[in-house]
Scaffold this active site. Structure first.
Site, mmCIF file in Angstrom:
data_model
loop_
_atom_site.group_PDB
_atom_site.id
_atom_site.type_symbol
_atom_site.label_atom_id
_atom_site.label_comp_id
_atom_site.label_asym_id
_atom_site.label_seq_id
_atom_site.Cartn_x
_atom_site.Cartn_y
_atom_site.Cartn_z
ATOM 1 N N SER A 95 23.403 16.603 27.990
ATOM 2 C CA SER A 95 24.587 16.977 28.750
ATOM 3 C C SER A 95 25.380 18.104 28.101
ATOM 4 O O SER A 95 24.857 19.188 27.894
ATOM 5 C CB SER A 95 25.446 15.732 28.955
ATOM 6 O OG SER A 95 26.504 16.018 29.817
ATOM 7 N N HIS A 96 26.621 17.807 27.740
ATOM 8 C CA HIS A 96 27.534 18.828 27.222
ATOM 9 C C HIS A 96 27.372 19.039 25.720
ATOM 10 O O HIS A 96 28.063 19.873 25.153
ATOM 11 C CB HIS A 96 28.969 18.400 27.524
ATOM 12 C CG HIS A 96 29.242 17.014 27.024
ATOM 13 N ND1 HIS A 96 28.716 15.908 27.654
ATOM 14 C CD2 HIS A 96 29.898 16.571 25.949
ATOM 15 C CE1 HIS A 96 29.084 14.833 26.976
ATOM 16 N NE2 HIS A 96 29.791 15.190 25.943
ATOM 17 N N ASP A 125 28.678 21.885 32.945
ATOM 18 C CA ASP A 125 28.157 21.592 31.604
ATOM 19 C C ASP A 125 26.642 21.765 31.514
ATOM 20 O O ASP A 125 25.996 22.252 32.449
ATOM 21 C CB ASP A 125 28.562 20.179 31.176
ATOM 22 C CG ASP A 125 27.805 19.104 31.937
ATOM 23 O OD1 ASP A 125 27.430 19.364 33.099
ATOM 24 O OD2 ASP A 125 27.581 18.020 31.376
ATOM 25 N N ASP A 127 23.981 19.912 31.773
ATOM 26 C CA ASP A 127 23.074 19.379 32.794
ATOM 27 C C ASP A 127 23.669 19.432 34.202
ATOM 28 O O ASP A 127 23.097 18.864 35.142
ATOM 29 C CB ASP A 127 22.652 17.942 32.450
ATOM 30 C CG ASP A 127 23.827 16.993 32.380
ATOM 31 O OD1 ASP A 127 24.950 17.447 32.101
ATOM 32 O OD2 ASP A 127 23.622 15.778 32.611
ATOM 33 N N ASP A 177 26.402 18.184 35.631
ATOM 34 C CA ASP A 177 27.116 17.106 36.315
ATOM 35 C C ASP A 177 28.623 17.170 36.113
ATOM 36 O O ASP A 177 29.366 16.496 36.810
ATOM 37 C CB ASP A 177 26.552 15.722 35.946
ATOM 38 C CG ASP A 177 26.572 15.438 34.463
ATOM 39 O OD1 ASP A 177 26.992 16.315 33.685
ATOM 40 O OD2 ASP A 177 26.147 14.327 34.079
ATOM 41 N N ARG A 178 29.080 17.992 35.175
ATOM 42 C CA ARG A 178 30.529 18.105 34.973
ATOM 43 C C ARG A 178 31.073 19.346 35.660
ATOM 44 O O ARG A 178 30.331 20.302 35.912
ATOM 45 C CB ARG A 178 30.857 18.200 33.485
ATOM 46 C CG ARG A 178 30.499 16.966 32.731
ATOM 47 C CD ARG A 178 31.017 17.046 31.312
ATOM 48 N NE ARG A 178 30.722 15.806 30.632
ATOM 49 C CZ ARG A 178 31.364 15.352 29.578
ATOM 50 N NH1 ARG A 178 32.350 16.071 29.066
ATOM 51 N NH2 ARG A 178 31.038 14.209 29.017
ATOM 52 N N LYS A 231 27.491 12.163 38.745
ATOM 53 C CA LYS A 231 28.574 13.098 38.995
ATOM 54 C C LYS A 231 27.939 14.459 39.254
ATOM 55 O O LYS A 231 26.791 14.697 38.880
ATOM 56 C CB LYS A 231 29.559 13.132 37.838
ATOM 57 C CG LYS A 231 28.974 13.408 36.456
ATOM 58 C CD LYS A 231 30.067 13.227 35.408
ATOM 59 C CE LYS A 231 29.562 13.486 34.011
ATOM 60 N NZ LYS A 231 28.970 12.286 33.391
HETATM 61 C C1 VG1 Z 1 31.547 10.922 27.729
HETATM 62 C C2 VG1 Z 1 32.677 10.833 28.732
HETATM 63 C C3 VG1 Z 1 32.268 9.946 29.888
HETATM 64 C C4 VG1 Z 1 30.964 10.484 30.500
HETATM 65 C C5 VG1 Z 1 29.898 10.625 29.433
HETATM 66 C C6 VG1 Z 1 28.646 11.288 29.964
HETATM 67 O O1 VG1 Z 1 31.265 9.637 27.226
HETATM 68 O O2 VG1 Z 1 33.859 10.350 28.126
HETATM 69 O O3 VG1 Z 1 33.315 9.906 30.828
HETATM 70 O O4 VG1 Z 1 30.510 9.620 31.499
HETATM 71 O O5 VG1 Z 1 30.381 11.434 28.366
HETATM 72 O O6 VG1 Z 1 28.928 12.567 30.406
HETATM 73 P P1 VG1 Z 1 31.803 9.137 25.806
HETATM 74 O O7 VG1 Z 1 31.214 7.783 25.620
HETATM 75 O O8 VG1 Z 1 31.387 10.154 24.792
HETATM 76 O O9 VG1 Z 1 33.303 9.117 25.939
HETATM 77 V V1 VG1 Z 1 27.749 13.791 30.412
HETATM 78 O O10 VG1 Z 1 28.266 15.018 31.237
HETATM 79 O O11 VG1 Z 1 26.529 12.968 29.953
HETATM 80 O O12 VG1 Z 1 26.704 13.610 31.423
HETATM 81 CO CO CO Z 2 26.656 16.246 31.758
#
Ligand code: VG1
Ligand code: CO
Length: 542
Positions: free
Chosen positions: A112-113, A276, A278, A280-281, A375
């Protein structure tokens, strides 16, 4: 030929908030990713002959991992793998493909991010047939399998050509290399008023979309520039790079600072957006106005009926617990329920499947709806464009009107990244032990009304999830939440979420950090963050 490779258990790898995330070097260890993938397959039933969707965000090690998963899927007996060309599929696009083609499930390669590149992070997650992240029951089963795995099966067929569309075979399994954008773009066209958005752009509306050298670039170019007529160059950093150009593909005020500064400058376009690693953000910024993700969810919920795909209205809203209460006020006005879930998109799946919620969101720049089970960054951008086009108002005007109607939830998140894991766990454990003593105490002039450790009972399947964040509520309606991240790969990350609700029309456009200053001070002193972690200041303030 299919080989059976003897291996040893790999300590039990428990998927976190969204899948398994580790440093690239960890995934490159012999048998590591194979062990995880086999643990996933071992936890599933009846997938023989079925379709598996596969793709990733293009980060370093994506292609290698894709080849491994294809060969293992063939050995496991899947009938078909649908893989995005070049190994690319954004997380929401993977969800869309799984749903459209009735796949058994999908494997998404992404952290992800988190930063990418050879020394960055890698990740892998399994999505179920509904298109969403595996629920806790499935991730727990994967974890159990991973503790005892003794062998995995893999084809020794040559690598698949991922860059040519069309069908090939590995063993008896069909490999279908598909256009990663097509199904997704078609779905977006069915939800939004593309004619209205086209008119908006042709009328001179300007935008910058920062794909952060991550997976959304090809999607944004195809949809915003080629389909909707946004000016060429609207999408910047549109080429997915294995190291994201050395940047942190996290659309927030720190990592997308250039975009923020542009939107606050005299040269600002009408709207700025970013997504981000991938896809989804999302981050939405109007000229001169940053939209917090919590406000974005509320505003989308209040205006969704303006988009053709939601014209019948929404059945409910769901937000993660740390997300601000702004959406609750919209739900109240609409006469629908706002569900409060633990952090992580997997908790929205049942609510969406059951039709209890139509839109959902998280404070962490995540917004989406029942169109997929993830998302969806670009979806949120298109929803905003649709709303702006129909209402003929600027982003800033829409936000101001929303606050005037509903009041404003001033909101900030303070992250303390890469702190000592033991210290962070002790901090949370000690505060948890003190929660009962807090109600009635007055701190810096604010009275604590109640305090608890958030637990969630899924309204659909009754499953209970505990220890999802410590909440301290004050008599004036303000709130502080503490929780530890489940997505970090080094040390621990302490997240502190701070919120205050204001309705006074004269106090709707104040500075967020100033307005929350007294709560921020309490949030730091209550568990003695500095004393325990050595950090006087958070590393990221959103
Ligand atoms: C973080 C965010 C959460 C989100 C997760 C995955 O998790 O706070 O809201 O669902 O990332 O996002 P954490 O446990 O680090 O707070 V990402 O864009 O994987 O896809
Ligand atoms: Co993501």
């Amino acid at each position: 030929m299919i080989r059976v490779v003897a291996t040893s258990p790999f300590d039990g790898q428990k998927p976190g908030t969204s899948g398994l995330r580790k440093k690239v070097q960890v995934f490159q260890q012999p048998h590591y990713i194979e062990n995880f993938v086999q643990s996933v397959f071992d936890s599933l039933d009846d997938y023989q002959g079925e379709t598996l969707v596969l793709g990733g965000d293009g980060r370093y090690y994506n292609r290698e991992a894709i080849q491994i998963v294809i060969k293992m899927a063939a050995a496991a007996g899947f009938g078909r793998v649908m893989v995005g060309k070049g190994g690319i599929l954004s997380t929401p696009a993977a969800s869309a493909v799984i749903r459209k083609h009735g796949a058994f499930g999908g494997i998404i390669l992404s952290a992800s991010h988190n930063p990418g590149g050879e020394h960055g992070d890698f990740g892998i997650k399994y999505n179920i047939g509904a298109g969403g992240p595996a629920p806790e029951s499935v991730t727990d089963a994967i974890f159990e399998k991973s503790k005892t795995i003794a062998e995995y099966r893999i084809s020794d067929a040559p690598d698949v050509d991922l860059d040519t569309l069309g069908i090939t075979r590995v063993e008896d399994m069909v490999v279908d290399v598909v256009d990663p954008v097509e199904d997704y773009a078609e779905l977006m066209g069915s939800l939004f008023d593309f004619d209205a958005i086209r008119d908006l752009f042709s009328g001179g509306f300007t935008m910058r979309f920062d794909a952060m050298s991550a997976v959304t670039g090809p999607y944004a170019r195809a949809i915003l520039e080629e389909t909707l007529g946004a000016a060429p160059g609207t999408v910047v950093h549109g080429e997915p790079l294995p190291d994201f150009g050395g940047h942190h593909p996290d659309p927030n005020l720190v990592h997308a600072r250039d975009l923020y500064d542009l939107l606050m400058s005299d040269d600002a376009p009408d709207m700025g957006a970013a997504s981000d690693g991938d896809g989804d953000r999302n981050m939405i910024i109007g000229r001169g106005r940053f939209v917090t993700p919590s406000d974005s969810l509320a505003i989308i919920a209040a205006n969704a009926h303006l988009a053709p795909g939601y014209k019948a209205g929404i059945t409910g809203i769901a937000r993660s617990m740390p997300t601000s209460g702004a959406a609750d006020r919209v739900a109240e006005k609409l006469g629908v329920t706002c569900y409060e879930t633990p952090t992580g998109w997997k908790f929205f799946g049942n609510l969406l499947d059951a039709g209890l919620a139509t839109v959902c969101g998280e404070e962490s720049f995540g917004t989406g709806s029942n169109h997929v089970r993830e998302k969806d960054g670009l979806w949120a951008v298109l929803m905003w464009l649709n709303i702006v086009a129909v209402r003929e108002r600027s982003v800033a005007e829409i936000v101001a009107e929303h606050w005037a109607t509903y009041g404003r939830n001033y909101y900030t998140r303070h992250d303390y990244e890469e702190v000592d894991a033991g210290a962070a766990e002790d901090l949370v454990a000690d505060l948890r032990a003190r929660l009962e003593t807090l109600p009635g105490t007055v701190i810096n002039g604010l009275t604590v009304e109640r305090a608890d450790d958030f637990a969630y009972t899924d309204p659909v399947d009754g499953s209970v999830t505990t220890k999802q964040g410590l909440r301290v509520f004050f008599a004036d309606g303000s709130r502080i939440v503490y929780r530890l991240s489940g997505t970090g790969t080094a040390g621990a990350t302490l997240r502190v979420y701070i919120e205050r609700f204001v309705t006074d029309p004269a106090r709707l456009d104040l500075d967020t950090q100033d307005t929350l200053a007294d709560l921020i001070a309490i949030a730091r002193s209550l568990p003695d963050i500095e004393g325990r972690t050595g950090r006087a200041e958070p590393s990221v303030i959103t």
